[in-house]
Design a protein around this motif. Sequence first.
Motif, PDB file in Angstrom:
ATOM      1  N   TYR A  21       0.834  -1.206   0.000  1.00 28.33           N
ATOM      2  CA  TYR A  21       0.000   0.000   0.000  1.00 28.33           C
ATOM      3  C   TYR A  21       0.867   1.255   0.000  1.00 28.33           C
ATOM      4  N   ARG A  22       1.892   1.301   0.838  1.00 26.87           N
ATOM      5  CA  ARG A  22       2.750   2.489   0.917  1.00 26.87           C
ATOM      6  C   ARG A  22       3.451   2.753  -0.417  1.00 26.87           C
ATOM      7  N   ARG A  23       3.835   1.692  -1.110  1.00 28.86           N
ATOM      8  CA  ARG A  23       4.483   1.865  -2.410  1.00 28.86           C
ATOM      9  C   ARG A  23       3.479   2.268  -3.486  1.00 28.86           C
ATOM     10  N   ALA A  24       2.274   1.720  -3.413  1.00 27.42           N
ATOM     11  CA  ALA A  24       1.246   2.050  -4.405  1.00 27.42           C
ATOM     12  C   ALA A  24       0.775   3.497  -4.270  1.00 27.42           C
ATOM     13  N   ARG A  25       0.780   4.035  -3.052  1.00 24.77           N
ATOM     14  CA  ARG A  25       0.267   5.383  -2.839  1.00 24.77           C
ATOM     15  C   ARG A  25       1.303   6.460  -3.160  1.00 24.77           C
ATOM     16  N   ARG A  29      -1.153  10.280  -3.044  1.00 25.45           N
ATOM     17  CA  ARG A  29      -1.952  10.425  -1.816  1.00 25.45           C
ATOM     18  C   ARG A  29      -3.049  11.466  -1.963  1.00 25.45           C
ATOM     19  N   GLY A  30      -2.831  12.440  -2.842  1.00 31.71           N
ATOM     20  CA  GLY A  30      -3.854  13.460  -3.024  1.00 31.71           C
ATOM     21  C   GLY A  30      -4.948  13.061  -3.990  1.00 31.71           C
ATOM     22  N   GLN A  31      -4.851  11.890  -4.594  1.00 31.75           N
ATOM     23  CA  GLN A  31      -5.849  11.453  -5.555  1.00 31.75           C
ATOM     24  C   GLN A  31      -6.952  10.661  -4.857  1.00 31.75           C
ATOM     25  N   GLU A  32      -8.161  10.768  -5.401  1.00 37.23           N
ATOM     26  CA  GLU A  32      -9.342  10.209  -4.737  1.00 37.23           C
ATOM     27  C   GLU A  32      -9.258   8.705  -4.481  1.00 37.23           C
ATOM     28  N   PRO A  33      -8.831   7.867  -5.442  1.00 35.27           N
ATOM     29  CA  PRO A  33      -8.797   6.419  -5.175  1.00 35.27           C
ATOM     30  C   PRO A  33      -7.890   6.063  -4.000  1.00 35.27           C
ATOM     31  N   ALA A  34      -6.702   6.684  -3.933  1.00 33.09           N
ATOM     32  CA  ALA A  34      -5.789   6.395  -2.830  1.00 33.09           C
ATOM     33  C   ALA A  34      -6.359   6.917  -1.514  1.00 33.09           C
ATOM     34  N   ALA A  35      -6.987   8.094  -1.551  1.00 30.57           N
ATOM     35  CA  ALA A  35      -7.564   8.665  -0.332  1.00 30.57           C
ATOM     36  C   ALA A  35      -8.718   7.809   0.182  1.00 30.57           C
ATOM     37  N   ASN A  36      -9.548   7.306  -0.724  1.00 28.10           N
ATOM     38  CA  ASN A  36     -10.665   6.451  -0.316  1.00 28.10           C
ATOM     39  C   ASN A  36     -10.163   5.158   0.318  1.00 28.10           C
ATOM     40  N   PHE A  37      -9.117   4.587  -0.241  1.00 24.96           N
ATOM     41  CA  PHE A  37      -8.552   3.356   0.318  1.00 24.96           C
ATOM     42  C   PHE A  37      -7.961   3.634   1.694  1.00 24.96           C
ATOM     43  N   GLU A  38      -7.297   4.763   1.842  1.00 21.95           N
ATOM     44  CA  GLU A  38      -6.646   5.107   3.107  1.00 21.95           C
ATOM     45  C   GLU A  38      -7.662   5.419   4.203  1.00 21.95           C
ATOM     46  N   ASP A  82      -6.170  -3.010  -6.621  1.00 18.79           N
ATOM     47  CA  ASP A  82      -5.437  -3.973  -7.443  1.00 18.79           C
ATOM     48  C   ASP A  82      -3.970  -3.601  -7.544  1.00 18.79           C
ATOM     49  N   ARG A  83      -3.679  -2.296  -7.564  1.00 18.91           N
ATOM     50  CA  ARG A  83      -2.271  -1.873  -7.603  1.00 18.91           C
ATOM     51  C   ARG A  83      -1.565  -2.268  -6.311  1.00 18.91           C
ATOM     52  N   VAL A  84      -2.293  -2.285  -5.199  1.00 22.55           N
ATOM     53  CA  VAL A  84      -1.718  -2.777  -3.940  1.00 22.55           C
ATOM     54  C   VAL A  84      -1.344  -4.258  -4.086  1.00 22.55           C
ATOM     55  N   VAL A  85      -2.222  -5.047  -4.691  1.00 25.35           N
ATOM     56  CA  VAL A  85      -1.941  -6.468  -4.903  1.00 25.35           C
ATOM     57  C   VAL A  85      -0.736  -6.648  -5.833  1.00 25.35           C
TER      58      VAL A  85
END
Length: 357
Positions: A21-25, A29-38, A82-85
């Motif tokens: 997750y840390r590498r994918a973000r 971090r300012g984008q909606e998909p990453a923020a929603n996951f976080e 999926d990018r986290v996976v």
Amino acid sequence: MKTYRHLYAQVCSFDNLYLAYRRARKGKRGQEPAANFEFDLEGNLLQLQEELATKTYQPGPYHSFYIHEPKRRLISAAPFRDRVVHHALCNVIEPIFERRFIDDSYANRVGKGTHRALDRCTFFARRYSHVLQCDVQQFFPSIDHAILRGILTRYIADGDVVWLVDRILESGVGVLSEEYEMQWFPGDDLTASLRPRGLPIGNLTSQFWANVYLSELDQFVKRTLKCPAYIRYVDDFLLFGGDKPTLHAWRAAIISFLTTLRLRLHEASAQVYPVTAGIPFLGFRIYPTHRRLKRRKGIAFQRRLKQLLAAYAAGAVEQEQLDAAVRGWVAHVSHGDTYGLRRAVFKANPVPRRLTL
């Protein structure tokens, strides 16, 4: 040849998923998909862990769009989860293959990159008189899933990891179908057109698997052809030599070898020429004595800079965003003999004085 088992527990571990997750973000971090996951980070990671452990994980649909520089290409972005996976898988299996890659493969590898490849090209251009320049037709759309899977399973003997590889490969089937012009190879029948192929440009796994796929070519060039001076960046590669006949023989051998990977060269542009003519590579033209930025690269940046300056004047772009764009370009082109070009560009397009170049 060593094979690796018992890897899947590492892929599914909470610590690995959190690192993924840390590498994918990174940078997102300012984008909606990453923020929603976080927003529900622990819950989302535990859900992913459960789906992977029970093999109920299913990748989501891609978001696709075209970019047009330097040429029209389809970029397909997987959903953030999926990018986290993808990162979780690569965290575990990439080191297995990394130690098998040659030193002179420079794309998508830690400690390598564009500028190291350019320096290596200059190094070889000063020591050899001629170069063979090659690139692969429709590379990402052409990657054959059965062949890629065969390469991966030479070393990965964990059936659960292979299951996850299959899920990710299957999720990309058809994404690049419109980008692929059917190629026929000796022995093909009508079922050849049904072979699953293509890796979505934009996936971390695609970048990694592209290196795995063409590592077969790297080994052929180094071990069979015994070429001492070879560089590859994704599907662009250079072979250096001291005479034309040797390089022409290597060209013919590479064309033949690539058919085993169901790939073809752009044969019209795969030419042998003197290094003193300048080698167009990674946005520069490289000579033994100096390095110039390709003209179209300078024109493209000037067009973008004018747009940024207009947006900045209208208040649509912050100073920091303008600074970052200009500094990034300057840092890149400074790897060539571009002082005069930079002066001309910024004289024609003055930037705010706060920015020190």
